[in-house]
Design a protein around this motif. Structure first.
Motif, PDB file in Angstrom:
ATOM      1  N   ARG A 474       0.855  -1.183   0.000  1.00 36.69           N
ATOM      2  CA  ARG A 474       0.000   0.000   0.000  1.00 36.69           C
ATOM      3  C   ARG A 474       0.895   1.239   0.000  1.00 36.69           C
ATOM      4  O   ARG A 474       2.069   1.175   0.384  1.00 36.69           O
ATOM      5  CB  ARG A 474      -0.900   0.006   1.236  1.00 36.69           C
ATOM      6  N   LEU A 475       0.324   2.351  -0.427  1.00 34.08           N
ATOM      7  CA  LEU A 475       1.071   3.595  -0.524  1.00 34.08           C
ATOM      8  C   LEU A 475       0.335   4.694   0.223  1.00 34.08           C
ATOM      9  O   LEU A 475      -0.901   4.713   0.256  1.00 34.08           O
ATOM     10  CB  LEU A 475       1.240   4.004  -1.993  1.00 34.08           C
ATOM     11  N   PRO A 476       1.065   5.633   0.784  1.00 37.87           N
ATOM     12  CA  PRO A 476       0.409   6.765   1.440  1.00 37.87           C
ATOM     13  C   PRO A 476      -0.242   7.689   0.419  1.00 37.87           C
ATOM     14  O   PRO A 476       0.015   7.601  -0.787  1.00 37.87           O
ATOM     15  CB  PRO A 476       1.559   7.460   2.182  1.00 37.87           C
ATOM     16  N   LYS A 477      -1.076   8.575   0.886  1.00 38.74           N
ATOM     17  CA  LYS A 477      -1.783   9.514   0.039  1.00 38.74           C
ATOM     18  C   LYS A 477      -0.807  10.327  -0.800  1.00 38.74           C
ATOM     19  O   LYS A 477       0.228  10.781  -0.308  1.00 38.74           O
ATOM     20  CB  LYS A 477      -2.632  10.452   0.899  1.00 38.74           C
ATOM     21  N   GLY A 478      -1.138  10.504  -2.061  1.00 36.42           N
ATOM     22  CA  GLY A 478      -0.288  11.265  -2.976  1.00 36.42           C
ATOM     23  C   GLY A 478       0.584  10.386  -3.853  1.00 36.42           C
ATOM     24  O   GLY A 478       1.097  10.843  -4.880  1.00 36.42           O
ATOM     25  N   GLU A 509      10.665  10.966   2.873  1.00 33.59           N
ATOM     26  CA  GLU A 509      11.054  10.320   4.129  1.00 33.59           C
ATOM     27  C   GLU A 509       9.857   9.613   4.758  1.00 33.59           C
ATOM     28  O   GLU A 509       9.990   8.511   5.308  1.00 33.59           O
ATOM     29  CB  GLU A 509      11.653  11.364   5.064  1.00 33.59           C
ATOM     30  N   ARG A 510       8.665  10.224   4.664  1.00 32.94           N
ATOM     31  CA  ARG A 510       7.460   9.575   5.189  1.00 32.94           C
ATOM     32  C   ARG A 510       7.135   8.317   4.395  1.00 32.94           C
ATOM     33  O   ARG A 510       6.712   7.297   4.963  1.00 32.94           O
ATOM     34  CB  ARG A 510       6.277  10.547   5.144  1.00 32.94           C
ATOM     35  N   LEU A 511       7.336   8.383   3.070  1.00 33.54           N
ATOM     36  CA  LEU A 511       7.100   7.199   2.245  1.00 33.54           C
ATOM     37  C   LEU A 511       7.987   6.054   2.708  1.00 33.54           C
ATOM     38  O   LEU A 511       7.518   4.914   2.870  1.00 33.54           O
ATOM     39  CB  LEU A 511       7.376   7.523   0.776  1.00 33.54           C
ATOM     40  N   GLY A 512       9.264   6.323   2.933  1.00 32.17           N
ATOM     41  CA  GLY A 512      10.177   5.286   3.401  1.00 32.17           C
ATOM     42  C   GLY A 512       9.739   4.698   4.729  1.00 32.17           C
ATOM     43  O   GLY A 512       9.792   3.473   4.939  1.00 32.17           O
ATOM     44  N   ALA A 513       9.270   5.563   5.635  1.00 27.63           N
ATOM     45  CA  ALA A 513       8.844   5.088   6.947  1.00 27.63           C
ATOM     46  C   ALA A 513       7.596   4.222   6.853  1.00 27.63           C
ATOM     47  O   ALA A 513       7.475   3.196   7.541  1.00 27.63           O
ATOM     48  CB  ALA A 513       8.591   6.285   7.857  1.00 27.63           C
ATOM     49  N   GLU A 514       6.649   4.599   5.976  1.00 26.09           N
ATOM     50  CA  GLU A 514       5.396   3.864   5.879  1.00 26.09           C
ATOM     51  C   GLU A 514       5.545   2.531   5.146  1.00 26.09           C
ATOM     52  O   GLU A 514       4.680   1.668   5.255  1.00 26.09           O
ATOM     53  CB  GLU A 514       4.342   4.736   5.202  1.00 26.09           C
ATOM     54  N   LEU A 515       6.634   2.366   4.405  1.00 27.10           N
ATOM     55  CA  LEU A 515       6.854   1.103   3.696  1.00 27.10           C
ATOM     56  C   LEU A 515       7.607   0.081   4.553  1.00 27.10           C
ATOM     57  O   LEU A 515       7.778  -1.070   4.139  1.00 27.10           O
ATOM     58  CB  LEU A 515       7.632   1.349   2.401  1.00 27.10           C
ATOM     59  N   GLU A 516       8.048   0.470   5.729  1.00 17.64           N
ATOM     60  CA  GLU A 516       8.929  -0.394   6.523  1.00 17.64           C
ATOM     61  C   GLU A 516       8.274  -1.705   6.956  1.00 17.64           C
ATOM     62  O   GLU A 516       8.955  -2.715   7.096  1.00 17.64           O
ATOM     63  CB  GLU A 516       9.435   0.361   7.756  1.00 17.64           C
ATOM     64  N   ASP A 517       6.956  -1.711   7.179  1.00 20.02           N
ATOM     65  CA  ASP A 517       6.326  -2.915   7.723  1.00 20.02           C
ATOM     66  C   ASP A 517       5.685  -3.788   6.652  1.00 20.02           C
ATOM     67  O   ASP A 517       4.913  -4.694   6.964  1.00 20.02           O
ATOM     68  CB  ASP A 517       5.282  -2.524   8.773  1.00 20.02           C
ATOM     69  N   ILE A 518       5.999  -3.544   5.383  1.00 23.68           N
ATOM     70  CA  ILE A 518       5.430  -4.357   4.299  1.00 23.68           C
ATOM     71  C   ILE A 518       6.315  -5.573   4.064  1.00 23.68           C
ATOM     72  O   ILE A 518       7.489  -5.445   3.708  1.00 23.68           O
ATOM     73  CB  ILE A 518       5.271  -3.526   3.008  1.00 23.68           C
ATOM     74  N   LYS A 519       5.753  -6.746   4.240  1.00 31.48           N
ATOM     75  CA  LYS A 519       6.507  -7.980   4.043  1.00 31.48           C
ATOM     76  C   LYS A 519       6.687  -8.262   2.549  1.00 31.48           C
ATOM     77  O   LYS A 519       5.767  -8.071   1.764  1.00 31.48           O
ATOM     78  CB  LYS A 519       5.775  -9.140   4.715  1.00 31.48           C
ATOM     79  N   GLY A 520       7.870  -8.721   2.204  1.00 32.89           N
ATOM     80  CA  GLY A 520       8.146  -9.052   0.813  1.00 32.89           C
ATOM     81  C   GLY A 520       8.763  -7.916   0.025  1.00 32.89           C
ATOM     82  O   GLY A 520       9.168  -8.103  -1.126  1.00 32.89           O
ATOM     83  N   LEU A 521       8.870  -6.721   0.652  1.00 33.26           N
ATOM     84  CA  LEU A 521       9.431  -5.587  -0.081  1.00 33.26           C
ATOM     85  C   LEU A 521      10.933  -5.743  -0.297  1.00 33.26           C
ATOM     86  O   LEU A 521      11.511  -5.095  -1.186  1.00 33.26           O
ATOM     87  CB  LEU A 521       9.143  -4.284   0.671  1.00 33.26           C
ATOM     88  N   MET A 557      18.202  10.282  -2.746  1.00 39.61           N
ATOM     89  CA  MET A 557      18.145   8.887  -2.335  1.00 39.61           C
ATOM     90  C   MET A 557      17.685   8.798  -0.885  1.00 39.61           C
ATOM     91  O   MET A 557      18.260   9.435   0.007  1.00 39.61           O
ATOM     92  CB  MET A 557      19.498   8.194  -2.536  1.00 39.61           C
ATOM     93  N   TYR A 558      16.651   8.026  -0.680  1.00 39.01           N
ATOM     94  CA  TYR A 558      16.060   7.805   0.634  1.00 39.01           C
ATOM     95  C   TYR A 558      16.036   6.289   0.864  1.00 39.01           C
ATOM     96  O   TYR A 558      16.478   5.526   0.002  1.00 39.01           O
ATOM     97  CB  TYR A 558      14.652   8.384   0.700  1.00 39.01           C
ATOM     98  N   GLY A 559      15.505   5.851   1.990  1.00 41.11           N
ATOM     99  CA  GLY A 559      15.531   4.422   2.233  1.00 41.11           C
ATOM    100  C   GLY A 559      14.351   3.916   3.013  1.00 41.11           C
ATOM    101  O   GLY A 559      13.721   4.654   3.783  1.00 41.11           O
ATOM    102  N   VAL A 560      14.046   2.644   2.796  1.00 42.64           N
ATOM    103  CA  VAL A 560      13.130   1.914   3.663  1.00 42.64           C
ATOM    104  C   VAL A 560      14.016   1.257   4.715  1.00 42.64           C
ATOM    105  O   VAL A 560      14.784   0.336   4.417  1.00 42.64           O
ATOM    106  CB  VAL A 560      12.323   0.867   2.869  1.00 42.64           C
ATOM    107  N   GLY A 561      13.955   1.778   5.920  1.00 41.65           N
ATOM    108  CA  GLY A 561      14.903   1.356   6.947  1.00 41.65           C
ATOM    109  C   GLY A 561      16.227   2.062   6.804  1.00 41.65           C
ATOM    110  O   GLY A 561      17.285   1.454   7.008  1.00 41.65           O
ATOM    111  N   ALA A 562      16.188   3.352   6.498  1.00 43.55           N
ATOM    112  CA  ALA A 562      17.423   4.110   6.298  1.00 43.55           C
ATOM    113  C   ALA A 562      18.135   4.354   7.626  1.00 43.55           C
ATOM    114  O   ALA A 562      17.504   4.473   8.683  1.00 43.55           O
ATOM    115  CB  ALA A 562      17.106   5.442   5.626  1.00 43.55           C
ATOM    116  N   PHE A 563      19.478   4.403   7.539  1.00 46.02           N
ATOM    117  CA  PHE A 563      20.266   4.680   8.745  1.00 46.02           C
ATOM    118  C   PHE A 563      21.564   5.371   8.337  1.00 46.02           C
ATOM    119  O   PHE A 563      22.000   5.311   7.184  1.00 46.02           O
ATOM    120  CB  PHE A 563      20.606   3.382   9.486  1.00 46.02           C
ATOM    121  N   THR A 564      22.167   6.045   9.295  1.00 51.79           N
ATOM    122  CA  THR A 564      23.511   6.612   9.124  1.00 51.79           C
ATOM    123  C   THR A 564      24.356   6.150  10.294  1.00 51.79           C
ATOM    124  O   THR A 564      23.977   6.341  11.465  1.00 51.79           O
ATOM    125  CB  THR A 564      23.477   8.149   9.082  1.00 51.79           C
TER     126      THR A 564
END
Length: 613
Positions: A474-478, A509-521, A557-564
């Motif tokens: 699923r994707l966030p609004k927009g 950044e919000r998109l990356g955060a909202e995709l974190e709990d999707i299994k199979g990504l 470049m952003y990330g799903v589960g991004a870290f520094t």
């Protein structure tokens, strides 16, 4: 051996049935360029426009428009030059098969220009305003030269051996250039003329420049040839021409190409820069108006039968694509001698050349390790970013030959499949920020400045690549239109970009955060956010163009589960690349509908291009 001037080439192409004369009146403003693009796209012949409105000179186009025609033009010398290239790779072959290298001394002799007192180009003179005012795209800032051979010499080491020959944009009209007295000279960073200009500034001297148009086709090739510093392009041109190229040499003057059709002679004013542009360029967008050097015009010479050759610059593939492919043929065996450990490179034309470089290298640093990981590959990539034209690359993707001995950097699906299966997103991304990028690339933080990323992969597969959306995706609004483009690559349409330059987008950044709990990504290491997922997914050319010309690695470049961690950036699941058109980007090139209808009429029954387009 070899064509000595443009007239000889045109005659040979016409005799071969590879040249069409267009006698219908054609305007150099938009019409001629649109015709050339359509004929190139169709794989058609060279063109000779004999009736150019408001201009007494005929124009020629699409001379180098197919690989077959390019090889025909240089048929007398290409095998000799290829053998010379192999000789550089392995000098011992001359002893093993000496009969194949009997022509090498003659070819070496031809590299030296021949000095003459006069030549056809000196026969007549005209003004800048008499030249064809070619305009390729509706927002172009004026008429300009698209196939120039810009010749300069080092003020510290004058002469042919200290010369540079480059294809730099020359604006003939428009903006506030003084009519007939000034032209704009746009050269990008990391170009040989820049070194000469810097030397002239240090010495407080004007830099003399000659701009040749037409002449031996080998000189046009020489002007685009990416040669190592210190190797004069005019020498390479002589080898490709098959004869010593004559130059008019007179005391106190810069050499003039004797068989050129035109020569614009002048001096770069060291204290003056003026706005140049905008112009459509090879990334597929307009390069906008910026201050560039001004050439004070001293004279314009031309031969009696002068013809003005031109091409169109725009989104690849264009005629310059053929030059790139031909140069790759000539130089592919030299790559390991220039970049130790690198077996193959591919500056991707569909992505505008400099934005994306694919490479295959060796990973031999720790052969006894239980699991291979990128080490030598990183050294290889940094070498590519430190030498020649590859230094302008923005995305450098490099894979280990040991993992896939048959892998080719020119096979897009296989290369990306190999890379995405092996990439460790927490380890394999290496950024260089606040650095120089291609002058024509507007994705960075300012003109000439942006970032680069090296993505290096080696070792076993890390994942199976996804070919279908995860069940609970699923994707966030927009955001919408999720599309699987290729195994492991997901496209998503995003809202219009609304941020300033040099600024992260909180929406990404919000998109990356909202995709974190999707299994199979995890089966999709690369997720590109684009303006139009359907358009981007239509072809590899569209994907490469959108994905890599519209993004800056550090900014986009952003990330799903991004870290520094200790200044190293990575992601746990997927990398998100914001490849939308930004608020600060240059607009893409678009044709003019009424001109396209005019071109259609030339292809209708009875028209000169019937059966061609």
């Amino acid at each position: 051996m070899g064509y000595r001037n443009l007239s000889q080439l045109l005659a040979a192409l016409e005799q071969r049935g590879e040249l069409v004369r267009i006698e219908k009146a054609v305007d150099a403003d938009i019409e001629a360029g649109a015709i050339q693009r359509r004929v190139f796209e169709a794989g058609g012949p060279a063109l000779l426009f004999t009736n150019v409105r408001d201009c007494r000179f005929p124009m020629a186009a699409n001379l180098f428009g197919t690989r077959e025609r390019m090889r025909f033009i240089f048929r007398d010398t290409i095998s000799t030059v290829e053998r010379l290239m192999r000789l550089k790779v392995d000098p011992s072959v001359a002893f093993k098969r000496p009969w194949e290298y009997l022509g090498a001394p003659r070819a070496a002799w031809n590299t030296m220009p021949r000095k003459v007192r006069s030549g056809p180009v000196m026969e007549q003179q005209c003004r800048i305003s008499d030249l064809p005012r070619l305009v390729s795209w509706p927002r172009d800032g004026g008429g300009y030269v698209t196939l120039p051979q810009v010749y300069s010499e080092s003020p510290e080491k004058p002469g042919f051996m200290g010369s540079n020959l480059g294809m730099y944009r020359v604006q003939l009209s428009g903006n506030d250039f003084e009519r007939d007295r000034e032209v704009g000279l746009h050269y990008q960073i990391h170009r040989g003329i820049g070194h000469h200009h810097a030397q002239a500034i240090c010495r407080g001297e004007e830099l003399r420049v000659n701009i040749f148009v037409g002449g031996p086709p080998a000189m046009t090739l020489g002007a685009v040839m990416p040669l190592p510093e210190g190797m004069p392009e005019v020498c390479f041109a002589g080898a490709m021409a098959g004869h010593r190229i004559p130059f008019v040499c007179r005391e106190g003057q810069l050499p003039v190409l004797a068989e050129a059709d035109f020569c614009i002679s002048g001096r770069i004013d060291l204290k003056v820069q003026k706005p140049e542009g905008p112009f459509g360029d090879h990334l597929g967008y307009y390069s906008l108006t910026h201050d560039f050097p001004v050439l004070k015009v001293d004279a314009v010479h031309h031969r009696r039968d002068a013809v003005w050759p031109f091409t169109t610059v725009g989104r690849p593939p264009q005629e310059d694509t053929i030059f790139g492919e031909f140069i790759h043929e000539l130089t592919s065996e030299l790559v390991p001698t220039v970049f130790a450990g690198v077996h193959e490179v591919h500056a991707v034309d569909a992505a505008g050349v400099h934005p994306l470089l694919l490479a295959v290298g060796s990973e031999r640093y720790v052969p006894y390790a239980a699991e291979r990981q990128p080490q030598e590959l990183i050294t290889n990539a940094l070498s590519l970013l430190g030498n020649t034209q590859t230094s302008l690359s923005k995305y450098v993707l490099i894979s280990a030959k040991e993992d896939a001995p048959d892998l080719s950097a020119h096979d897009m699906p296989s290369f990306f499949d190999n890379l995405l299966r092996r990439i460790d997103l927490s380890r394999d991304l290496h950024f260089i920020t606040r650095t120089t990028i291609d002058t024509l690339d507007y994705s960075g933080i300012s003109l000439n400045q942006g970032s680069k990323v090296v993505i290096s992969v080696a070792g076993p597969h890390k994942r199976e690549l996804g070919t279908e959306l995860p069940a609970d995706f699923r994707l966030p609004k927009g955001f919408g239109s999720p599309t699987v483009f290729a195994p492991g690559i997901l496209l998503v349409s995003g809202p219009g970009h609304d941020r300033k330059r040099d600024e992260h987008d909180p929406g990404m950044e919000r998109l990356g955060a909202e995709l974190e709990d999707i299994k199979g990504l995890e089966g999709f290491p690369f997720i590109f956010v684009v303006d139009d997922a359907e358009f981007t997914a239509r072809s590899w050319d569209n994907f490469l163009w959108v994905g890599f010309t519209r993004s800056d690695p550090a900014t986009d470049m952003y990330g799903v589960g991004a870290f520094t961690h200790c200044k190293h950036w990575g992601a746990e699941t997927s990398v998100l690349i914001d490849a939308r058109l930004k608020t600060y980007h240059a607009p893409p090139l678009e044709p003019v509908p009424e001109v396209e209808r005019f071109v259609d009429s030339l292809g209708a029954p009875g028209g000169p291009l019937h059966g061609i387009i």
